[in-house]
Motif scaffolding. Structure first.
Motif, PDB file in Angstrom:
ATOM      1  N   LEU A  48      30.192  31.390  30.091  1.00 16.96           N
ATOM      2  CA  LEU A  48      30.889  31.920  28.925  1.00 16.96           C
ATOM      3  C   LEU A  48      32.269  32.446  29.325  1.00 16.96           C
ATOM      4  O   LEU A  48      33.253  32.257  28.601  1.00 16.96           O
ATOM      5  N   ALA A  49      32.378  33.035  30.497  1.00 13.67           N
ATOM      6  CA  ALA A  49      33.687  33.481  30.986  1.00 13.67           C
ATOM      7  C   ALA A  49      34.614  32.285  31.207  1.00 13.67           C
ATOM      8  O   ALA A  49      35.814  32.362  30.913  1.00 13.67           O
ATOM      9  N   ARG A  50      34.081  31.170  31.682  1.00 13.06           N
ATOM     10  CA  ARG A  50      34.903  29.958  31.842  1.00 13.06           C
ATOM     11  C   ARG A  50      35.453  29.488  30.493  1.00 13.06           C
ATOM     12  O   ARG A  50      36.608  29.085  30.394  1.00 13.06           O
ATOM     13  N   LEU A  97      39.503  33.679  35.893  1.00 17.35           N
ATOM     14  CA  LEU A  97      38.341  34.517  36.178  1.00 17.35           C
ATOM     15  C   LEU A  97      38.693  35.433  37.339  1.00 17.35           C
ATOM     16  O   LEU A  97      39.607  35.140  38.123  1.00 17.35           O
ATOM     17  N   HIS A  98      37.953  36.516  37.470  1.00 23.94           N
ATOM     18  CA  HIS A  98      38.118  37.382  38.637  1.00 23.94           C
ATOM     19  C   HIS A  98      37.923  36.505  39.874  1.00 23.94           C
ATOM     20  O   HIS A  98      37.010  35.667  39.921  1.00 23.94           O
ATOM     21  N   PRO A 124      29.614  30.805  40.017  1.00 25.84           N
ATOM     22  CA  PRO A 124      28.494  30.427  39.152  1.00 25.84           C
ATOM     23  C   PRO A 124      27.227  31.206  39.503  1.00 25.84           C
ATOM     24  O   PRO A 124      26.944  31.450  40.673  1.00 25.84           O
ATOM     25  N   GLY A 125      26.489  31.608  38.476  1.00 30.96           N
ATOM     26  CA  GLY A 125      25.251  32.355  38.680  1.00 30.96           C
ATOM     27  C   GLY A 125      25.419  33.855  38.724  1.00 30.96           C
ATOM     28  O   GLY A 125      24.432  34.586  38.715  1.00 30.96           O
ATOM     29  N   GLU A 126      26.662  34.335  38.780  1.00 31.26           N
ATOM     30  CA  GLU A 126      26.898  35.781  38.802  1.00 31.26           C
ATOM     31  C   GLU A 126      26.414  36.405  37.488  1.00 31.26           C
ATOM     32  O   GLU A 126      26.681  35.863  36.420  1.00 31.26           O
ATOM     33  N   THR A 169      30.745  38.657  35.060  1.00 35.68           N
ATOM     34  CA  THR A 169      31.956  37.887  35.333  1.00 35.68           C
ATOM     35  C   THR A 169      33.065  38.426  34.458  1.00 35.68           C
ATOM     36  O   THR A 169      32.813  38.908  33.354  1.00 35.68           O
ATOM     37  N   GLN A 170      34.305  38.331  34.935  1.00 35.33           N
ATOM     38  CA  GLN A 170      35.431  38.879  34.189  1.00 35.33           C
ATOM     39  C   GLN A 170      36.557  37.861  34.039  1.00 35.33           C
ATOM     40  O   GLN A 170      36.825  37.086  34.960  1.00 35.33           O
ATOM     41  N   VAL A 171      37.216  37.916  32.877  1.00 35.31           N
ATOM     42  CA  VAL A 171      38.451  37.178  32.654  1.00 35.31           C
ATOM     43  C   VAL A 171      39.566  38.208  32.720  1.00 35.31           C
ATOM     44  O   VAL A 171      39.550  39.214  32.001  1.00 35.31           O
ATOM     45  N   MET A 172      40.531  37.965  33.595  1.00 42.04           N
ATOM     46  CA  MET A 172      41.606  38.908  33.859  1.00 42.04           C
ATOM     47  C   MET A 172      42.771  38.640  32.900  1.00 42.04           C
ATOM     48  O   MET A 172      43.594  37.772  33.160  1.00 42.04           O
ATOM     49  N   LEU A 173      42.811  39.353  31.791  1.00 46.39           N
ATOM     50  CA  LEU A 173      43.880  39.173  30.818  1.00 46.39           C
ATOM     51  C   LEU A 173      45.197  39.705  31.351  1.00 46.39           C
ATOM     52  O   LEU A 173      45.218  40.614  32.186  1.00 46.39           O
ATOM     53  N   ALA A 174      46.303  39.146  30.875  1.00 47.35           N
ATOM     54  CA  ALA A 174      47.627  39.568  31.345  1.00 47.35           C
ATOM     55  C   ALA A 174      47.937  41.002  30.921  1.00 47.35           C
ATOM     56  O   ALA A 174      48.566  41.754  31.653  1.00 47.35           O
ATOM     57  N   GLU A 175      47.496  41.350  29.728  1.00 44.21           N
ATOM     58  CA  GLU A 175      47.731  42.701  29.199  1.00 44.21           C
ATOM     59  C   GLU A 175      46.450  43.201  28.565  1.00 44.21           C
ATOM     60  O   GLU A 175      45.625  42.425  28.111  1.00 44.21           O
ATOM     61  N   GLY A 176      46.304  44.497  28.505  1.00 47.57           N
ATOM     62  CA  GLY A 176      45.155  45.074  27.823  1.00 47.57           C
ATOM     63  C   GLY A 176      43.896  45.037  28.657  1.00 47.57           C
ATOM     64  O   GLY A 176      43.929  44.793  29.865  1.00 47.57           O
ATOM     65  N   PRO A 177      42.757  45.252  27.999  1.00 45.12           N
ATOM     66  CA  PRO A 177      41.500  45.335  28.734  1.00 45.12           C
ATOM     67  C   PRO A 177      41.036  43.983  29.269  1.00 45.12           C
ATOM     68  O   PRO A 177      41.485  42.929  28.832  1.00 45.12           O
TER      69      PRO A 177
END
Length: 127
Positions: free
Chosen positions: A18-20, A30-31, A36-38, A41-49
């Motif tokens: 889903l992060a992909r 992604l961080h 895979p399997g984590e 998982t995080q998506v590193m946005l340019a600004e904000g949270p």
């Protein structure tokens, strides 16, 4: 004193996949340590949270009580087509004849989100 929003947490069945999807939506990575399997998982946005995906055992069963609203850099309609090609599903059309409104889509796990008019769409409507 105030609190600062650190991340937007999204419960899901497959955090990495889903992060992909959301990485493709936002064009952000992604961080670097996520694989895979984590379970988180995080998506590193340019600004904000950060978009934080947290694997949970229970499936989504009802409509979201909170959702993301996206303002695309391109036209709303082009962005809707792009997101559908990435795997989003069409949920509802709230576009109006005058060009205002939005489209509701769902990510691959059924989480709804809105696609708003772009700044260029809005400027064209109000020259």
């Amino acid at each position: 004193m105030v609190s600062v929003v650190q991340n937007v947490a999204i419960d899901c069945a497959d955090a990495y996949e889903l992060a992909r999807f959301w990485s493709g939506v936002t064009g952000r990575p992604l961080h670097p340590e996520d694989e895979p399997g984590e379970p988180e998982t995080q998506v590193m946005l340019a600004e904000g949270p950060i978009l934080h995906f947290n694997q949970v055992p229970e499936p989504k069963t009802i409509k979201n009580r909170i959702h993301l609203c996206l303002r695309p850099e391109t036209s709303r309609d082009r962005e809707v087509e792009r997101l559908l090609s990435l795997g989003a599903a069409f949920v509802a059309d709230h576009r109006n004849p005058d060009g205002s409104g939005w489209v509701v889509l769902a990510d691959p796990e059924g989480n709804e989100f809105c696609v708003l008019r772009s700044e260029s769409d809005r400027a064209a409507a109000h020259p």
